[in-house]
Design a protein around this motif. Sequence first.
Motif, PDB file in Angstrom:
ATOM      1  N   VAL A 267       0.469  -1.213  -0.047  1.00  0.00           N
ATOM      2  CA  VAL A 267       0.152  -0.063   0.274  1.00  0.00           C
ATOM      3  C   VAL A 267       0.731   1.622  -0.193  1.00  0.00           C
ATOM      4  CG1 VAL A 267      -2.083  -0.808   1.141  1.00  0.00           C
ATOM      5  CG2 VAL A 267      -0.272  -0.549   2.527  1.00  0.00           C
ATOM      6  N   GLY A 268       2.106   1.216   0.322  1.00  0.00           N
ATOM      7  CA  GLY A 268       3.417   2.438   0.091  1.00  0.00           C
ATOM      8  C   GLY A 268       3.689   2.877  -0.965  1.00  0.00           C
ATOM      9  N   LEU A 269       2.900   1.832  -2.236  1.00  0.00           N
ATOM     10  CA  LEU A 269       3.649   2.572  -3.686  1.00  0.00           C
ATOM     11  C   LEU A 269       2.513   3.608  -3.955  1.00  0.00           C
ATOM     12  CD1 LEU A 269       4.628   1.900  -6.042  1.00  0.00           C
ATOM     13  CD2 LEU A 269       1.950   0.427  -7.036  1.00  0.00           C
ATOM     14  N   PHE A 270       2.816   4.260  -4.396  1.00  0.00           N
ATOM     15  CA  PHE A 270       2.004   5.944  -4.387  1.00  0.00           C
ATOM     16  C   PHE A 270       0.921   5.414  -5.999  1.00  0.00           C
ATOM     17  CE2 PHE A 270       5.078   8.349  -2.318  1.00  0.00           C
ATOM     18  CZ  PHE A 270       4.801   9.060  -2.145  1.00  0.00           C
ATOM     19  N   SER A 271       0.532   6.032  -6.108  1.00  0.00           N
ATOM     20  CA  SER A 271      -0.860   5.833  -6.642  1.00  0.00           C
ATOM     21  C   SER A 271      -1.225   7.267  -7.769  1.00  0.00           C
ATOM     22  CB  SER A 271      -1.962   5.271  -6.499  1.00  0.00           C
ATOM     23  OG  SER A 271      -2.719   4.995  -7.579  1.00  0.00           O
ATOM     24  N   SER A 272      -1.754   7.699  -9.088  1.00  0.00           N
ATOM     25  CA  SER A 272      -2.120   8.617  -9.118  1.00  0.00           C
ATOM     26  C   SER A 272      -3.460   8.719  -9.348  1.00  0.00           C
ATOM     27  CB  SER A 272      -1.491   9.122 -10.152  1.00  0.00           C
ATOM     28  OG  SER A 272      -1.807   8.556 -11.823  1.00  0.00           O
ATOM     29  N   MET A 273      -4.334  10.056  -9.066  1.00  0.00           N
ATOM     30  CA  MET A 273      -5.730   9.612 -10.518  1.00  0.00           C
ATOM     31  C   MET A 273      -6.031  11.144 -10.094  1.00  0.00           C
ATOM     32  SD  MET A 273      -7.846   9.211  -6.241  1.00  0.00           S
ATOM     33  CE  MET A 273      -9.022  10.632  -6.383  1.00  0.00           C
ATOM     34  N   SER A 287     -12.165  20.761   5.431  1.00  0.00           N
ATOM     35  CA  SER A 287     -12.521  20.562   6.799  1.00  0.00           C
ATOM     36  C   SER A 287     -12.658  19.492   7.311  1.00  0.00           C
ATOM     37  CB  SER A 287     -14.390  21.643   6.847  1.00  0.00           C
ATOM     38  OG  SER A 287     -14.764  20.115   6.519  1.00  0.00           O
ATOM     39  N   LEU A 288     -12.536  18.224   6.900  1.00  0.00           N
ATOM     40  CA  LEU A 288     -12.342  16.825   7.109  1.00  0.00           C
ATOM     41  C   LEU A 288     -10.758  16.883   7.158  1.00  0.00           C
ATOM     42  CD1 LEU A 288     -15.726  14.659   6.125  1.00  0.00           C
ATOM     43  CD2 LEU A 288     -15.121  15.798   7.625  1.00  0.00           C
ATOM     44  N   ARG A 289     -10.222  16.866   6.544  1.00  0.00           N
ATOM     45  CA  ARG A 289      -8.468  16.158   6.226  1.00  0.00           C
ATOM     46  C   ARG A 289      -7.629  17.359   6.858  1.00  0.00           C
ATOM     47  NH1 ARG A 289     -11.379  12.284   7.277  1.00  0.00           N
ATOM     48  NH2 ARG A 289     -12.237  10.609   5.540  1.00  0.00           N
ATOM     49  N   THR A 290      -8.460  18.086   7.595  1.00  0.00           N
ATOM     50  CA  THR A 290      -7.187  19.172   7.478  1.00  0.00           C
ATOM     51  C   THR A 290      -7.289  19.182   8.893  1.00  0.00           C
ATOM     52  OG1 THR A 290      -8.369  21.189   6.956  1.00  0.00           O
ATOM     53  CG2 THR A 290      -6.423  20.635   5.561  1.00  0.00           C
ATOM     54  N   VAL A 308      -1.408  15.898   1.237  1.00  0.00           N
ATOM     55  CA  VAL A 308      -2.392  15.585   0.179  1.00  0.00           C
ATOM     56  C   VAL A 308      -3.586  17.650   0.333  1.00  0.00           C
ATOM     57  CG1 VAL A 308      -4.015  14.823  -1.540  1.00  0.00           C
ATOM     58  CG2 VAL A 308      -2.512  13.706  -0.370  1.00  0.00           C
ATOM     59  N   ALA A 309      -3.815  17.040   1.466  1.00  0.00           N
ATOM     60  CA  ALA A 309      -4.739  18.072   1.427  1.00  0.00           C
ATOM     61  C   ALA A 309      -4.906  19.448   1.767  1.00  0.00           C
ATOM     62  CB  ALA A 309      -5.588  18.054   2.576  1.00  0.00           C
ATOM     63  N   GLU A 310      -3.330  19.542   2.334  1.00  0.00           N
ATOM     64  CA  GLU A 310      -2.317  20.954   2.513  1.00  0.00           C
ATOM     65  C   GLU A 310      -2.379  21.476   1.040  1.00  0.00           C
ATOM     66  OE1 GLU A 310      -1.250  20.437   6.761  1.00  0.00           O
ATOM     67  OE2 GLU A 310       0.123  20.111   5.469  1.00  0.00           O
ATOM     68  N   LYS A 311      -1.713  20.261   0.226  1.00  0.00           N
ATOM     69  CA  LYS A 311      -1.402  20.436  -1.208  1.00  0.00           C
ATOM     70  C   LYS A 311      -2.605  21.080  -1.845  1.00  0.00           C
ATOM     71  CE  LYS A 311       2.908  18.313  -1.914  1.00  0.00           C
ATOM     72  NZ  LYS A 311       3.807  19.183  -1.292  1.00  0.00           N
ATOM     73  N   MET A 312      -4.461  20.050  -2.023  1.00  0.00           N
ATOM     74  CA  MET A 312      -4.848  20.994  -2.496  1.00  0.00           C
ATOM     75  C   MET A 312      -5.656  22.160  -2.300  1.00  0.00           C
ATOM     76  SD  MET A 312      -6.882  17.060  -2.533  1.00  0.00           S
ATOM     77  CE  MET A 312      -8.234  17.466  -3.322  1.00  0.00           C
TER      78      MET A 312
END
Length: 335
Positions: A267-273, A287-290, A308-312
């Motif tokens: 599961v530590g493999l990076f994935s993109s979507m 609001s949920l993920r930061t 990820v949320a911080e980058k978004m």
Amino acid sequence: MDVMESGVKQLIRLTTASGKQLRCSRDHAILTPDGWRKAGELAVGDSVMSGGTAVRPSEALVPPSLRRGIGVWTSMQRKRLIDELDLCYLCSRTFPREALELDHVVPVSLDLGRALDEENLAPACEPCRAEKGATEQGLAERGGKVALAKADLVVSVVDDGEEMTYDLAVEGPWHNFLADGIVVHNSYNEESGRYRELQPVFYVPGGERRLVQQGRPGKYEFVEGTPEQHKVVTEAMEASYRQSYEQYQAMLAAGVAREVARAVLPVGLFSSMYATCNARSLMHFLSLRTKDERATVPSFPQREIEMVAEKMEAEWAKLMPLTHAAFNAHGRVAP
Ligand SMILES: [Zn+2]
């Protein structure tokens, strides 16, 4: 939801007994009473699941006195089934017990048999309970019907030309939607490893990642790890990643299909979507993920999704600075 071109394909047209017609490629997955099947495998006489409605069981089936009794019993379970600090099952936020009530996941009006079933009870916060109640009320008022999928006999399958086809990606966990009234599968376009060799890009937590969990479930915090703990994490992960990626490549080199070989990858493999959303959904996600001191309702996200949320959020703040400022000024609550 997202739309992707998926090439020029041979199309077929299915017609069902209830008069629904679906035009799609032969390899498109369609829900049948036996599970997902490819459209091209279906023949006249097979059934597909199509969208329909059924009469919603009436609220009147549960008399007020019984409803009150169920309410009393339910509130008696509260102390036992809700932790001092617990999660709302609808919004995943953490609340003290006083702010949570047990909610019937399957509403009492839909299944009276589950009214006293502990497994059907979950903690929910007041705003979520109000929203769920209003949605159920709204459905009951709109003709008293519930949506469901029913078996529908295929009465004709014909070839219907060739043209450019598209796939739709829908938010998980459902991955299906109604196309012309028939339940079809969508592609959630996370890189899946079925069609493409996965690249060896793996996650190793940085030195600032807090490694140690302290406290009991529902009330824990993360504290710094020791240098030894960081060392063992880095070494163990790197060794495991190297080993599993080598085995993955050995299988591919031996001619094993990618969709089989990928099972060894961790599961530590990076994935993109790719995913798309509007600003309101993004605010809800953020609001949920930061974790942010300006938040009216605190969240305790896993650090990795928070990164990820911080980058978004940083990208979104550049695109919509006024909306972003209003979000912060209003306690980081999605409107
Ligand atoms: Zn909630």
